[in-house]
Design a protein around this motif. Structure first.
Motif, short mmCIF file in Angstrom:
data_model
loop_
_atom_site.label_atom_id
_atom_site.label_comp_id
_atom_site.label_asym_id
_atom_site.label_seq_id
_atom_site.Cartn_x
_atom_site.Cartn_y
_atom_site.Cartn_z
N ASN A 352 69.56 -17.27 -34.89
CA ASN A 352 68.85 -17.86 -33.76
C ASN A 352 69.90 -18.17 -32.70
OD1 ASN A 352 67.38 -19.34 -31.93
ND2 ASN A 352 66.36 -20.60 -33.45
N TRP A 353 69.89 -17.40 -31.60
CA TRP A 353 70.94 -17.46 -30.57
C TRP A 353 70.41 -18.16 -29.33
CZ3 TRP A 353 72.61 -13.17 -26.78
CH2 TRP A 353 73.84 -13.48 -26.22
N SER A 354 71.06 -19.25 -28.95
CA SER A 354 70.68 -19.99 -27.74
C SER A 354 71.84 -19.99 -26.76
CB SER A 354 70.29 -21.43 -28.08
OG SER A 354 69.13 -21.47 -28.87
N LEU A 355 71.53 -19.80 -25.48
CA LEU A 355 72.51 -19.90 -24.40
C LEU A 355 72.06 -21.03 -23.48
CD1 LEU A 355 73.06 -16.12 -23.56
CD2 LEU A 355 74.62 -17.64 -24.79
N ILE A 356 72.92 -22.05 -23.33
CA ILE A 356 72.55 -23.25 -22.58
C ILE A 356 73.46 -23.37 -21.36
CG2 ILE A 356 72.28 -25.76 -22.71
CD1 ILE A 356 72.17 -25.30 -25.83
N ILE A 368 78.70 -21.73 -19.96
CA ILE A 368 77.52 -21.57 -20.82
C ILE A 368 77.90 -21.90 -22.25
CG2 ILE A 368 75.94 -19.88 -21.83
CD1 ILE A 368 75.78 -18.54 -19.14
N LEU A 369 77.10 -22.76 -22.86
CA LEU A 369 77.29 -23.12 -24.26
C LEU A 369 76.45 -22.18 -25.11
CD1 LEU A 369 78.58 -25.19 -26.23
CD2 LEU A 369 76.42 -26.44 -26.12
N SER A 370 77.10 -21.52 -26.05
CA SER A 370 76.42 -20.59 -26.95
C SER A 370 76.30 -21.23 -28.32
CB SER A 370 77.20 -19.27 -27.04
OG SER A 370 76.69 -18.46 -28.07
#
Length: 622
Positions: A352-356, A368-370
Motif C-alpha cells: 500500500n503506497w502513499s505519497l503525501i 514528498i513523504l513516501s
C-alpha cells in the motif's frame, strides 16, 4: 589627566629614547604623539596607523591642524594656542580625518614639557560615545517616543549595578511588575539562577561591545513564568551613567513551537526507525532526503546510502523507477495525496503506497513523504472474500437453477406423462389399437425426455458437489461420435434432418469417456432440437495450431441473438427455450458441457446468427 594611563607632563623628565618610555609610548592603546609648540607632529606611535590609517611618515612634519574637520578648525586653533601660551594642560575635543576620509572624534590631553619645550599628548578615540551623546541630544524627543510607545518591551539598566533605571509600558504589561517594582529590581532578579554566570560574562562583553543583536535569554515574570526573549542592546550614557538600552522580543511561542517541532521530529525518527514499513522523503529532483532502516529489508541497501541520491544513482533501472517518478511528479504538481496498491515480486506480494505532499509556509510543495506498507495478507484475504462472494453468488444461482428445473422443467413433463397414464386407465377398454400405440409412443418420448433431464441433473449436481471423478484415458474419438449419432438416428429420421460428418481418421484423444459422451450428446441433441424439419446438422473434427483436437457441430437452425450467446453459460440468466417441434430444453446441458470441458482444460466457442443457425466448437488438448 583623569582616566588616562600616564601623565604626559611627567614624560618631559625622561628622554624619549629611554627604554621604559619607549616601551610605554609604542605599546599604549591610545594615540600617543609629540608636537612642537607650533603644532607640528614630531613623533607618533603605531596606534595612529591602526586607528586612523596614518603611518608615522604620513604625519611627521605635518601640522596637526591639517587633519581637523573644517567646522572644528577655528575652535581647535583658539583652544590650542590659548592653552600653549598660558602653559596650561592641553584639553580639547575635535573631529579628525582618517586615511579612508572618515572623521573620528578625538579627545586630546597633554602638557608642554618645559625642558624641551615640546608638547606630549595622548589622544583617545571617543567616536562611539560622542555619537551617542549627539544622537541623544539631537533626538531626545524621538528617543522618548520610541522608548515609551514601543510595542515591544524596553528598558535601560546600569552596566555597573545591573539595576533597572527605566522601563516602558509594554515591559510592565508583559512581565507583570509595576514600574516602581521594576525600578527596585536588578537584571539578576529576573534571570534564572542557573544563568547568572552567563549573565555576568555577557555584562563584561557589553562593557566593550557597543551593540548586540538577537541574543536569546530566559527571563522570569512576576508570576514565576519562564519566558524566552530575544534582545538587542546598545550602550548609551543615561543620567551620566554608562548603561544599556534594551529592546526585547518575546519569542516564547516560537521557541515552544520549535521545541514541539523538534520533539515531533524526534518522535517521527523513533517511530520510522523502528517501523517495518518503508518510509522515505523526496525532493523535486527525486533525491532521497530521508530513508528509514526498512530499506535493508526491501532493497538490501542501508538507509544512509539513499540520502542525497536518486534511484538511478542507487542502481535502479529506469524501467523500475519511471512509474515511481511519474506518480511523485503528479503529487508535486497537484499537491494532492496519492495512494495505490502495488503488486511486487511478480504479484506474490502487495504494497500500500502513499505519497503525501509537504508544504512550505507559502503553500508550495517542497518535498514528498513516501509511506509503503506491506498488505499482502490483507489483499489475499480480500481476494479470498471476493472469491467466496462470487462462489456464494454462484451457489445461489445454482440453487435457483435447481428450483427452476424442479418447478418447471421436471414437473411439467411429469404432469404430461401422468395425464397420459390417466387417459389409459380411464379409456383403455374403449380405445382402438392405433390410439393405444399413439399414446404409448407419446409416453415413450416423454419418458426419454425425463430420463435425459434427470441424467443431466444428476451429472451436474455431482460436478458441483465435487463428487465427479475425472478419469482420462485414450479414446477413439470417431467411435464416440458414431455411438451418439446411432442413439439419435431415429430422432433424425423423424425430423428428416440431413446429418453429414467430416471426421479425421484415426484420432485418439485423452479424455474421460463418460464426460466426452455427455459433451457430444448435449451438443448434438441441441443441434437436433433447434433445427427445423428438413434442415442439416454437420459434425467435423480438425487439429488446431496448438495441436488440440477440435470438434465442430454446426446446424442450420433458428440461431440465437448476441445477448443469448453471451449468457449461454451463465447460471443467473435464463436461456432455455422449446425446440422447433416443442422439444424440452432446460439449459442445463450446456452448463454441464462447460464444466466437463473445463475439467479437460479445453475451450468452447459459439458463433450464431438468428434465423441462420449456430456453430459450437470444442477443443480438447491432445
Amino acid at each position: 589627566m583623569d582616566n588616562f594611563p600616564i601623565n604626559p607632563y611627567q614624560l618631559g623628565n625622561v628622554p624619549l629614547h629611554d627604554t621604559l618610555l619607549n616601551t610605554f609610548f609604542n605599546s599604549n592603546a591610545d594615540l600617543c604623539c609629540i608636537l612642537s609648540k607650533e603644532g607640528i607632529f614630531l613623533e607618533v606611535n603605531s596606534v595612529w596607523e591602526s586607528t586612523l590609517g596614518y603611518t608615522a611618515q604620513d604625519l611627521k612634519g605635518n601640522h596637526f591642524k591639517n587633519f581637523v574637520h573644517p567646522a572644528d578648525l577655528e575652535k581647535t586653533n583658539k583652544e590650542f594656542y590659548e592653552q600653549v601660551q598660558a602653559q596650561e594642560k592641553i584639553n580639547f575635543v575635535n573631529r579628525y580625518l582618517s586615511q579612508n576620509k572618515n572623521y573620528h572624534w578625538l579627545e586630546w590631553k597633554g602638557k608642554i614639557n618645559p625642558i624641551d619645550n615640546q608638547i606630549y599628548i595622548i589622544a583617545r578615540d571617543i567616536s562611539q560615545q560622542k555619537n551617542i551623546e549627539i544622537e541623544l541630544s539631537l533626538n531626545e524627543k524621538k528617543y522618548q517616543d520610541f522608548f515609551y510607545n514601543n510595542p515591544n518591551p524596553m528598558w535601560i539598566f546600569d552596566l555597573d549595578t545591573l539595576a533597572f533605571l527605566e522601563v516602558n509600558e509594554e515591559a510592565i504589561r508583559q512581565y507583570g511588575y509595576s514600574k516602581e517594582e521594576f525600578l527596585s529590581l536588578t537584571l539578576k532578579d529576573i534571570t534564572p539562577e542557573e544563568e547568572f554566570s552567563a549573565l555576568i560574562d555577557n555584562i563584561v562583553i557589553a562593557n566593550t561591545k557597543y551593540f548586540t543583536e538577537k541574543e536569546l535569554w530566559r527571563h522570569i515574570k512576576k508570576d514565576g513564568t519562564i519566558i524566552f526573549v530575544e534582545i538587542s542592546a546598545r550602550t548609551i550614557l543615561y543620567n551620566n551613567k554608562k548603561t544599556r538600552i534594551v529592546i526585547l522580543n518575546n519569542v516564547t511561542k516560537r521557541i515552544e513551537a520549535e521545541k514541539a517541532l523538534f520533539e515531533a521530529k524526534t518522535k517521527f525518527r523513533i517511530l520510522t526507525e523502528s517501523s517495518n514499513d518503508l518510509i522515505m522523503r523526496f525532493d523535486k529532483e527525486h533525491r532521497h532526503l530521508y530513508a528509514n532502516p526498512a530499506t535493508l529489508h526491501y532493497f538490501g541497501i542501508p538507509p544512509e546510502n539513499f540520502i542525497g541520491k536518486t534511484h538511478l544513482e542507487l542502481g535502479f533501472s529506469e524501467k523500475e523507477f519511471s512509474p515511481w517518478h511519474e506518480k511523485i511528479n503528479q503529487v508535486f504538481q497537484s499537491g494532492q495525496k496519492h495512494n495505490e496498491i502495488l503488486p511486487i515480486n511478480q504479484g506474490k506480494e502487495y504494497m500500500n503506497w502513499s505519497l503525501i505532499p509537504e508544504f512550505d509556509k507559502n503553500g508550495n510543495v517542497v518535498s514528498i513523504l513516501s509511506y509503503s506498507k506491506e498488505v499482502t495478507d490483507i489483499i489475499k484475504t480480500q481476494q479470498a472474500l471476493e472469491k467466496s462472494e462470487k462462489r456464494l453468488k454462484l451457489i445461489n444461482a445454482e440453487k435457483d437453477k435447481f428450483y427452476s428445473i424442479i418447478a418447471h422443467d421436471l414437473r411439467n413433463p411429469f404432469n404430461g406423462f401422468l395425464g397420459l397414464t390417466d387417459l389409459l386407465i380411464d379409456d383403455l377398454p374403449t380405445m382402438q389399437p392405433e390410439e393405444i400405440v399413439e399414446i404409448a409412443g407419446m409416453l415413450n418420448k416423454s419418458a426419454k425426455n425425463l430420463y435425459t433431464l434427470l441424467e443431466n441433473l444428476l451429472e451436474w449436481s455431482q460436478v458441483q458437489s465435487g463428487k465427479t471423478i475425472f478419469r482420462p484415458e485414450k479414446i477413439e474419438l470417431n467411435d464416440q461420435i458414431s455411438f451418439v449419432l446411432d442413439t439419435m438416428e431415429e430422432s433424425f429420421k423423424r425430423k428428416k434432418l440431413n446429418i453429414t460428418s467430416n471426421l479425421l481418421e484415426n484420432i485418439a484423444i485423452t479424455a474421460d469417456k463418460q464426460m466426452l459422451n455427455a459433451i457430444l450428446r448435449n451438443l448434438i441433441s441441441n443441434a437436433y432440437k433447434f433445427t427445423p424439419r428438413g434442415g442439416t446438422n454437420e459434425i467435423s473434427t480438425w487439429i488446431t495450431p496448438d495441436n488440440s483436437v477440435a470438434i465442430t457441430i454446426k446446424d442450420s437452425g433458428i440461431g440465437m441473438s448476441e445477448t443469448m450467446v453471451q449468457n449461454l453459460f451463465s447460471l443467473s440468466e435464463k436461456t432455455n427455450r422449446k425446440g422447433t417441434e416443442d422439444e424440452n430444453s432446460s439449459g442445463l446441458g450446456l452448463l454441464l458441457v462447460k464444466e466437463y470441458i473445463d475439467l479437460h482444460g479445453g475451450t468452447i466457442t459459439v458463433n450464431s446468427t438468428e434465423g441462420k443457425g449456430s456453430t459450437f466448437t470444442v477443443t480438447i488438448p491432445n
